[in-house]
Write an enzyme that holds these catalytic residues in place. Structure first.
Site, mmCIF file in Angstrom:
data_model
loop_
_atom_site.group_PDB
_atom_site.id
_atom_site.type_symbol
_atom_site.label_atom_id
_atom_site.label_comp_id
_atom_site.label_asym_id
_atom_site.label_seq_id
_atom_site.Cartn_x
_atom_site.Cartn_y
_atom_site.Cartn_z
ATOM 1 N N ASP A 1 0.644 -1.351 -0.250
ATOM 2 C CA ASP A 1 0.505 0.134 -0.410
ATOM 3 C C ASP A 1 1.388 1.326 0.055
ATOM 4 O O ASP A 1 2.275 0.976 0.138
ATOM 5 C CB ASP A 1 -0.974 -0.344 0.974
ATOM 6 C CG ASP A 1 -0.004 -0.122 2.489
ATOM 7 O OD1 ASP A 1 0.550 0.400 2.703
ATOM 8 O OD2 ASP A 1 -1.017 -0.363 3.786
ATOM 9 N N ASP B 1 -7.514 -7.490 1.567
ATOM 10 C CA ASP B 1 -6.980 -7.479 2.331
ATOM 11 C C ASP B 1 -7.442 -7.294 3.484
ATOM 12 O O ASP B 1 -8.373 -6.446 3.542
ATOM 13 C CB ASP B 1 -6.256 -6.784 2.299
ATOM 14 C CG ASP B 1 -6.144 -5.060 2.299
ATOM 15 O OD1 ASP B 1 -5.838 -5.463 3.508
ATOM 16 O OD2 ASP B 1 -6.129 -4.542 1.473
ATOM 17 N N CYS C 1 -11.784 -29.362 8.907
ATOM 18 C CA CYS C 1 -10.726 -28.408 8.524
ATOM 19 C C CYS C 1 -9.224 -28.863 8.458
ATOM 20 O O CYS C 1 -8.637 -29.575 9.633
ATOM 21 C CB CYS C 1 -10.378 -27.048 9.328
ATOM 22 S SG CYS C 1 -9.121 -26.056 8.780
ATOM 23 N N CYS D 1 -6.375 -27.487 9.074
ATOM 24 C CA CYS D 1 -5.480 -26.965 9.030
ATOM 25 C C CYS D 1 -5.178 -27.600 10.663
ATOM 26 O O CYS D 1 -5.198 -28.031 11.206
ATOM 27 C CB CYS D 1 -5.436 -25.646 9.943
ATOM 28 S SG CYS D 1 -6.237 -25.869 11.061
ATOM 29 N N CYS E 1 -6.927 -27.622 14.067
ATOM 30 C CA CYS E 1 -8.166 -28.927 13.757
ATOM 31 C C CYS E 1 -7.459 -30.326 13.539
ATOM 32 O O CYS E 1 -8.201 -31.120 14.070
ATOM 33 C CB CYS E 1 -9.212 -28.531 12.571
ATOM 34 S SG CYS E 1 -10.037 -26.534 12.574
ATOM 35 N N HIS F 1 -5.238 -21.274 11.898
ATOM 36 C CA HIS F 1 -6.550 -21.250 11.013
ATOM 37 C C HIS F 1 -6.922 -20.338 10.475
ATOM 38 O O HIS F 1 -8.136 -20.612 9.722
ATOM 39 C CB HIS F 1 -7.068 -22.279 11.968
ATOM 40 C CG HIS F 1 -9.340 -22.485 12.429
ATOM 41 N ND1 HIS F 1 -9.099 -23.208 11.626
ATOM 42 C CD2 HIS F 1 -9.861 -21.471 12.293
ATOM 43 C CE1 HIS F 1 -10.711 -22.777 11.084
ATOM 44 N NE2 HIS F 1 -10.859 -22.151 11.801
#
Length: 374
Positions: free
Chosen positions: A91, A265, A303, A305, A308, A334
């Site tokens: 940015d 974002d 999930c 990840c 999890c 996660h």
């Protein structure tokens, strides 16, 4: 290979496609994890990539102050510095100057301000912002603009928008010809349709590689934001990426995709991970709550990840309440993985012409709330 954008499918106003850059492809709609100071907090770069992220966001304001853009350039550029070999969007620094710096002085030339770190004085102009982003080596560069907080009166928004458009032309001139790198202009105009239209017209006349919708998610609320998104994306070129800056919550993203936005974002998934909040298909879950202390189930069933796959809600509750670093690491992983699964679901739904069904199921799942006690 240069910079290009190809739309592969549409569903209503929504689009899915690919932004191609020399450092890799960005699948759209895309969510960019925020790596403010050359790091996505609590995550290794390879872990961020494993969640499915194609691109990261870096911050001009923070990096110019520490460690400085010149130092990063001497060390090989931002990609090498932070060990991320895929695309980076930076940015312009304008929003942070307005929101973080003290003793600001806004003029036609730019913004003079005092660092929030050590009080040192700096001047940020469109030309200096372009120079900093060139030193960083970012793949997508944002034009320097002013982002007024809402609510604000129409006259102030109009004057700010016109200043941003003059700065957009100066940003374009200073950016120059940089094959393989892209410059995005930023539409302003608050909640005023005619000011947004004038801003879009000015940006189109200058010519950019992509276009951002700025000045939203600054306190106006979702209803007002969606009201702007009913028309703002359509005011921008159809064949260029459209980026909604600083957004957002999962339901913000779904609604914005339905209205034609391609890129997003937000610090929310990583910030939430550091404060004990997990994002799931059934909405946010506060792992600090005592109801989880004896729960052997994963945060979100199915999930993949690590949080999890390998740990229970009871464990996550324990490490978060104990302020153990692993709590922030696991929840951030996660949350970023959830956001990327959401984006993949949106891309698949658009490709299949089933976005409205996807959105309806998304809202139905969230309306259920978190799973009950065992």
């Amino acid at each position: 290979m240069g910079f290009s954008f190809d739309i592969s499918a549409r569903d209503g106003r929504a689009r899915t496609g690919v932004i191609s850059t020399p450092r890799g492809e960005i699948r759209t709609p895309a969510f960019m994890p925020v790596g403010t100071a050359a790091t996505v907090k609590a995550m290794m770069p390879e872990s961020v990539r494993e969640t499915g992220a194609d691109i990261l966001l870096g911050n001009t304001y923070h990096l110019m102050l520490r460690p400085t853009a010149e130092r990063i350039a001497d060390l090989g550029g931002l990609h090498r510095f932070m060990n991320w070999d895929r695309p980076i969007l930076t940015d312009s620094g304008g929003f942070q100057v307005m929101s973080l710096a003290s003793l600001r002085k806004l003029t036609e030339e730019g913004v003079q301000f005092s660092s929030h770190i050590d009080g040192s004085r700096h001047m940020l102009t469109p030309e200096r912002s372009m120079e900093i982003q060139r030193l960083l080596g970012s793949d997508i560069v944002m034009a320097f603009d002013e982002c007024p907080a809402l609510p604000a009166d129409r006259a102030a928004i109009d004057a700010s928008m016109q200043l941003s458009m003059r700065w957009a032309q100066r940003s374009r001139d200073a950016f120059g010809d940089r094959p393989g790198h892209a410059l995005f202009g930023i539409q302003q105009g608050g909640l005023e349709p005619d000011l947004r239209a004038r801003s879009a017209e000015a940006l189109r006349a200058i010519g950019f590689d992509g276009y951002a919708i700025g000045g939203l998610a600054v306190g106006e609320g979702q209803e007002a934001m969606f009201g702007v998104l009913e028309y703002a994306p359509g005011q921008l070129p159809e064949d260029k990426p459209r980026y909604l800056m600083g957004v957002g919550k999962p339901d913000d993203i779904v609604g914005a995709v339905q209205r034609g936005v391609d890129m997003f974002d937000c610090v929310l998934p990583s910030r939430s991970g550091r404060t004990g909040q997990g994002w799931t298909a059934r909405g946010p879950v506060n792992l600090r709550n005592a109801r989880h202390r004896d729960d052997p189930r994963p945060l979100e069933e199915g999930c993949p990840c690590p949080a999890c796959r390998n740990y229970s809600r009871a464990y996550l509750h324990h490490v978060i309440k104990s302020d153990e670093i692993i709590g922030a690491m696991l929840l951030t992983w996660h949350n970023l993985a959830y956001y990327q699964r959401l984006m993949q679901g949106l891309r698949d739904a658009i490709s299949a012409g089933r976005l409205e069904l996807f959105a309806a199921r998304f809202h139905e799942d969230r309306a259920q709330g978190d799973i009950g006690l065992i």
